[in-house]
Design a protein around this motif. Structure first.
Motif, PDB file in Angstrom:
ATOM      1  N   UNK A 179      11.591  -1.200   5.822  1.00 45.89           N
ATOM      2  CA  UNK A 179      11.750  -2.735   5.663  1.00 45.89           C
ATOM      3  C   UNK A 179      13.461  -3.010   6.207  1.00 45.89           C
ATOM      4  N   UNK A 180      14.216  -2.429   5.400  1.00 49.53           N
ATOM      5  CA  UNK A 180      15.667  -2.791   5.560  1.00 49.53           C
ATOM      6  C   UNK A 180      16.275  -2.064   6.933  1.00 49.53           C
ATOM      7  N   UNK A 181      15.473  -0.855   7.245  1.00 48.97           N
ATOM      8  CA  UNK A 181      16.093  -0.258   8.646  1.00 48.97           C
ATOM      9  C   UNK A 181      15.502  -1.250   9.592  1.00 48.97           C
ATOM     10  N   UNK A 182      14.245  -1.591   9.424  1.00 48.17           N
ATOM     11  CA  UNK A 182      13.682  -2.310  10.535  1.00 48.17           C
ATOM     12  C   UNK A 182      14.556  -3.754  10.645  1.00 48.17           C
ATOM     13  N   UNK A 183      15.004  -4.344   9.708  1.00 50.80           N
ATOM     14  CA  UNK A 183      15.820  -5.594   9.498  1.00 50.80           C
ATOM     15  C   UNK A 183      17.016  -5.248  10.384  1.00 50.80           C
ATOM     16  N   UNK A 184      17.677  -4.369  10.178  1.00 46.73           N
ATOM     17  CA  UNK A 184      18.981  -3.809  10.918  1.00 46.73           C
ATOM     18  C   UNK A 184      18.625  -3.600  12.107  1.00 46.73           C
ATOM     19  N   UNK A 185      17.691  -3.144  12.531  1.00 48.07           N
ATOM     20  CA  UNK A 185      17.220  -2.806  14.286  1.00 48.07           C
ATOM     21  C   UNK A 185      16.949  -4.137  14.772  1.00 48.07           C
ATOM     22  N   UNK A 186      16.113  -4.936  13.930  1.00 49.82           N
ATOM     23  CA  UNK A 186      15.746  -6.229  14.643  1.00 49.82           C
ATOM     24  C   UNK A 186      17.111  -7.082  15.032  1.00 49.82           C
ATOM     25  N   UNK A 206      23.175 -17.946 -10.018  1.00 52.98           N
ATOM     26  CA  UNK A 206      22.064 -17.112 -10.002  1.00 52.98           C
ATOM     27  C   UNK A 206      21.890 -16.066  -9.059  1.00 52.98           C
ATOM     28  N   UNK A 207      20.793 -15.060  -9.359  1.00 49.63           N
ATOM     29  CA  UNK A 207      20.692 -13.923  -8.461  1.00 49.63           C
ATOM     30  C   UNK A 207      19.156 -13.534  -8.507  1.00 49.63           C
ATOM     31  N   UNK A 208      18.567 -13.125  -7.443  1.00 54.77           N
ATOM     32  CA  UNK A 208      17.222 -12.416  -7.281  1.00 54.77           C
ATOM     33  C   UNK A 208      17.126 -11.037  -6.797  1.00 54.77           C
ATOM     34  N   UNK A 209      15.919 -10.423  -7.213  1.00 52.90           N
ATOM     35  CA  UNK A 209      15.940  -9.116  -6.523  1.00 52.90           C
ATOM     36  C   UNK A 209      14.347  -9.090  -6.545  1.00 52.90           C
ATOM     37  N   UNK A 210      13.597  -8.980  -7.675  1.00 52.37           N
ATOM     38  CA  UNK A 210      12.409  -8.655  -7.683  1.00 52.37           C
ATOM     39  C   UNK A 210      11.471  -9.816  -7.088  1.00 52.37           C
ATOM     40  N   UNK A 211      11.928 -10.863  -7.330  1.00 51.94           N
ATOM     41  CA  UNK A 211      11.370 -12.226  -6.811  1.00 51.94           C
ATOM     42  C   UNK A 211      11.378 -12.400  -5.114  1.00 51.94           C
ATOM     43  N   UNK A 212      12.416 -11.647  -4.435  1.00 50.40           N
ATOM     44  CA  UNK A 212      12.650 -11.270  -3.296  1.00 50.40           C
ATOM     45  C   UNK A 212      11.527 -10.387  -2.539  1.00 50.40           C
ATOM     46  N   UNK A 213      11.099  -9.553  -3.171  1.00 47.42           N
ATOM     47  CA  UNK A 213      10.090  -8.672  -3.102  1.00 47.42           C
ATOM     48  C   UNK A 213       8.922  -9.130  -2.959  1.00 47.42           C
ATOM     49  N   UNK A 214       8.662  -9.926  -4.065  1.00 42.93           N
ATOM     50  CA  UNK A 214       7.095 -10.405  -4.305  1.00 42.93           C
ATOM     51  C   UNK A 214       7.065 -11.636  -3.238  1.00 42.93           C
ATOM     52  N   UNK A 215       7.870 -12.520  -3.293  1.00 40.81           N
ATOM     53  CA  UNK A 215       7.913 -13.701  -2.707  1.00 40.81           C
ATOM     54  C   UNK A 215       8.496 -13.833  -1.215  1.00 40.81           C
ATOM     55  N   UNK A 216       9.125 -12.861  -0.868  1.00 45.45           N
ATOM     56  CA  UNK A 216       9.689 -12.774   0.571  1.00 45.45           C
ATOM     57  C   UNK A 216      10.848 -13.795   0.771  1.00 45.45           C
ATOM     58  N   UNK A 248       0.675  -1.354   0.044  1.00 45.10           N
ATOM     59  CA  UNK A 248       0.048   0.106  -0.009  1.00 45.10           C
ATOM     60  C   UNK A 248       0.723   1.127  -0.068  1.00 45.10           C
ATOM     61  N   UNK A 249       2.119   1.177   0.434  1.00 46.24           N
ATOM     62  CA  UNK A 249       2.905   2.351   0.600  1.00 46.24           C
ATOM     63  C   UNK A 249       3.860   2.335  -1.086  1.00 46.24           C
ATOM     64  N   UNK A 250       4.478   3.673  -0.982  1.00 46.41           N
ATOM     65  CA  UNK A 250       5.563   3.851  -2.054  1.00 46.41           C
ATOM     66  C   UNK A 250       6.733   2.786  -1.964  1.00 46.41           C
ATOM     67  N   UNK A 251       7.011   2.237  -2.973  1.00 49.99           N
ATOM     68  CA  UNK A 251       7.961   0.858  -2.976  1.00 49.99           C
ATOM     69  C   UNK A 251       9.380   1.443  -2.500  1.00 49.99           C
ATOM     70  N   UNK A 252       9.828   2.603  -2.904  1.00 46.57           N
ATOM     71  CA  UNK A 252      11.161   2.975  -2.473  1.00 46.57           C
ATOM     72  C   UNK A 252      11.064   3.342  -0.741  1.00 46.57           C
ATOM     73  N   UNK A 253      10.033   3.929  -0.348  1.00 44.39           N
ATOM     74  CA  UNK A 253       9.810   4.221   0.860  1.00 44.39           C
ATOM     75  C   UNK A 253       9.851   3.126   1.750  1.00 44.39           C
ATOM     76  N   UNK A 254       8.781   2.231   1.309  1.00 44.23           N
ATOM     77  CA  UNK A 254       8.951   0.792   2.203  1.00 44.23           C
ATOM     78  C   UNK A 254      10.286   0.030   2.283  1.00 44.23           C
ATOM     79  N   UNK A 255      10.932  -0.084   1.077  1.00 42.75           N
ATOM     80  CA  UNK A 255      12.164  -0.754   0.999  1.00 42.75           C
ATOM     81  C   UNK A 255      13.000  -0.097   2.130  1.00 42.75           C
TER      82      UNK A 255
END
Length: 343
Positions: free
Chosen positions: A21-28, A317-327, A11-18
């Protein structure tokens, strides 16, 4: 769990939510017990997944593509999800803000992203300093390098050399990015003569060191067969280690998303790229006689997609967008899928 919270995140802007989430991961990850939890939940260690490629030992063949962690901010945190290697960047000599926002767009109907970020990064000096302080614990790190937007193409070589020199001691391999569609004129450097000049110059510097770093070329999926033939010839002439196939595409063929989204300029990634990137991998592998390493990326959203790339001729192999959509659970699912077919 990710699939439950994904509708909220989307529901949020993709760049802002990125960044959220990454900031939250760092804190967690700084909380006691979180790292062991991530290891148990997401990582899969198995000797059968190890790969000796580019003179390097990878604990598994699945990496995180460049663009997700441009400034090497979250390497230790992202490594907790079980990646065999992480590629940072694209890094440029000078810091630059990138293109104006908004510059990233989700296409949920196609499970795709369009981005026109424009090599936004903090500059090679900051990134190199951060990597020197990193506790790598054997993790393979790639450095994806490019030129600043304001640098004319005739001076681009100097930008690549500066990034190469500054990152040489802190990355395990290099990726020369001349294929992003989001820096004006950059793709012109994929033409035969300017590309040979850049790669030969970097190889010359590479040979001056006591050790050398593998250099790979990241190519666009939009190249014709004749252009791919030129790529094969250039790789053989310059003796670089291989290619990353592929970057994002400027094609919008077959998209299901409304025109209000699909008409956005920038590079398209995700499921619509899967078929073409696999075609490019297969073409390069077969036409070259498997003469160089290919890292396959583009539209990997499942174990089957990953195996398709490997069967086509990719070694890693590498992933990026799949990581966003699939988790983050996608990493372990892909590795389990590879183990099922590994000899």
């Amino acid at each position: 769990m990710y699939q439950l919270i994904k509708p909220l995140l989307f529901k949020f802007d993709p760049e802002n939510i990125h960044h959220f989430v990454t900031g939250g991961l760092r804190r967690a990850s700084r909380i006691w017990g979180v790292k062991p939890f991530l290891k148990n939940a997401f990582q899969l260690d198995d000797k059968r997944l190890e790969r000796e490629v580019l003179g390097l030992k990878f604990k598994n063949p699945l990496g995180l593509a460049a663009g997700f962690d441009k400034n090497a901010d979250f390497i230790e945190d992202l490594a907790g999800f079980g990646f065999g290697f992480i590629e940072i960047g694209t890094v440029t000599p000078l810091p630059q803000p990138g293109n104006e926002k908004p510059r990233m767009f989700r296409l949920p109907d196609d499970e795709a992203l369009i981005n026109r970020m424009g090599f936004n990064n903090q500059g090679v000096d900051v990134v190199a300093h951060r990597l020197r302080a990193l506790d790598r614990k054997g993790l393979i790190i790639g450095g994806n390098i490019g030129k600043n937007k304001q640098t004319p193409n005739e001076d681009a070589l100097g930008d690549y050399i500066k990034c190469f020199d500054q990152l040489f001691d802190v990355v395990d391999y290099f990726v020369v990015n001349v294929s992003s569609p989001n820096t004006p004129g950059l793709r012109e450097l994929q033409e035969k003569e300017p590309l040979k000049n850049i790669l030969n110059s970097l190889q010359h510097r590479n040979r001056k060191n006591d050790i050398s770093r593998p250099i790979l070329l990241k190519i666009a999926p939009d190249l014709s067969d004749s252009q791919l033939d030129n790529i094969i010839e250039i790789i053989k002439e310059t003796n670089i280690a291989g290619v990353i196939a592929t970057n994002t595409t400027i094609s919008r063929e077959g998209l299901l998303s409304p025109e209000s989204l699909s008409k956005e300029t920038g590079g398209l990634s995700g499921k619509p790229l899967r078929k073409r990137s696999t075609e490019v991998i297969r073409y390069l592998s077969e036409k070259s006689g498997k003469a160089f390493t290919i890292i396959g990326v583009g539209g990997i959203h499942s174990p089957e997609d990953a195996i398709e790339k490997l069967n086509a001729g990719a070694t890693l192999i590498q992933i990026y967008t799949g990581f966003v959509y699939e988790g983050p659970g996608l990493v372990k699912r892909i590795l389990k899928g590879i183990l099922k077919v590994v000899k």
